[in-house]
Enzyme design. Structure first.
Site, PDB file in Angstrom:
ATOM      1  N   SER A 141     -61.864 -29.487  83.849  1.00 21.24           N
ATOM      2  CA  SER A 141     -61.986 -28.059  83.561  1.00 21.24           C
ATOM      3  C   SER A 141     -60.602 -27.504  83.282  1.00 21.24           C
ATOM      4  CB  SER A 141     -62.595 -27.319  84.762  1.00 21.24           C
ATOM      5  OG  SER A 141     -62.434 -25.913  84.624  1.00 21.24           O
ATOM      6  N   TYR A 154     -61.986 -25.073  93.435  1.00 23.60           N
ATOM      7  CA  TYR A 154     -62.515 -25.716  92.236  1.00 23.60           C
ATOM      8  C   TYR A 154     -61.386 -26.285  91.389  1.00 23.60           C
ATOM      9  CZ  TYR A 154     -64.835 -26.164  87.685  1.00 23.60           C
ATOM     10  OH  TYR A 154     -65.315 -26.639  86.488  1.00 23.60           O
TER      11      TYR A 154
END
Length: 251
Positions: A141, A154
């Site tokens: 990501s 995250y």
């Protein structure tokens, strides 16, 4: 549906395959001839995916597993058997600031986003190396490299998977196993839309493309990285698929 045969005879394990990017990847690899082992937690969505692949002339089976549980990850690896392609796509994301992130929430991010891929590679990459071929693609990501005031757990879990990508490429590359990653920016999926609502569109508008990606666009990049003919000299690479970042001056 007519499928290409570049992956015929190969088996691909795709985690998080019942929705979003994972579903798009599973459909594409099956269309190209691979037998897909699809992991997810929802049996109904798993059955729907297998039916969709079968209807398109492909082959797939669903293996339910909770990637937060070590025993389930090990069971998934055993059930998958010998695989030629591993796509570590499954992930959990909650965009909380650090004080709002509990120890349990932090551990869950690491367990699913980092530990599960680690355990799957540990279980499956040695077999690929013994057979002299294999491809691993990790879905990272842009949060791994773009600091933000929320989503710290995250981002950290995805930064770890990018380092692991390079480490695994060094560890297994000389024995015929290629390991790469794709790092998407904002992607419009049921999960991101459900969590962020219209903010997913706002995130997309700040990219140079001016929109969020569709899952199929990220799946195309995964498909490229899986293809030994088109990407055979790529190893240990993280492909940025973020729509283009605006500079601070342009923003």
């Amino acid at each position: 549906m007519t499928t290409t045969s570049d992956l015929t005879g190969r088996t691909a394990l795709v985690t998080g395959a019942t929705a979003g990017i994972g579903r798009a990847v599973a459909l594409q690899l099956a269309d190209r001839g691979a037998t897909v082992v699809a992991q997810g937690r929802d049996a109904d969505r798993g059955a729907e995916l297998v039916a969709a692949i079968t209807a398109r002339g492909g082959a797939a089976r669903f293996v339910p597993a909770d990637l937060a549980e070590v025993a389930d990850v090990e069971r998934l690896a055993a059930a998958a058997g010998e695989v030629d392609v591993l796509v570590n796509n499954a992930g959990v994301y909650r965009f909380l600031d650090t004080p709002s992130t509990s120890a349990a929430e932090f551990d869950r991010h690491v367990a699913i986003n980092t530990r599960a891929p680690f355990l799957l590679v540990a279980a499956l990459a040695p077999g690929m190396a013994e057979r002299g071929h294999g491809v691993i693609v990790n879905v990272s990501s842009s949060a791994a490299t773009t600091p933000a005031p929320v989503g710290t757990a995250y981002g950290a879990s995805k930064a770890a998977i990018e380092l692991l990508t390079r480490s695994w490429a060094a560890e297994f590359g000389e024995r015929g196993v290629r390991v790469n990653a794709v790092s998407p920016g904002p992607v419009r999926t049921a999960g991101t839309t459900g969590m962020l609502g219209e903010n997913i569109d706002l995130l997309g508008k700040v990219t140079l493309r001016g929109r969020a990606a569709d899952p199929e666009e990220i799946a195309e990049i995964v498909g490229f990285l899986v293809d030994d003919t088109r990407s055979g000299y790529l190893n240990g690479t993280v492909v940025l698929a973020n729509g283009g970042e605006r500079s601070a001056m342009a923003a």
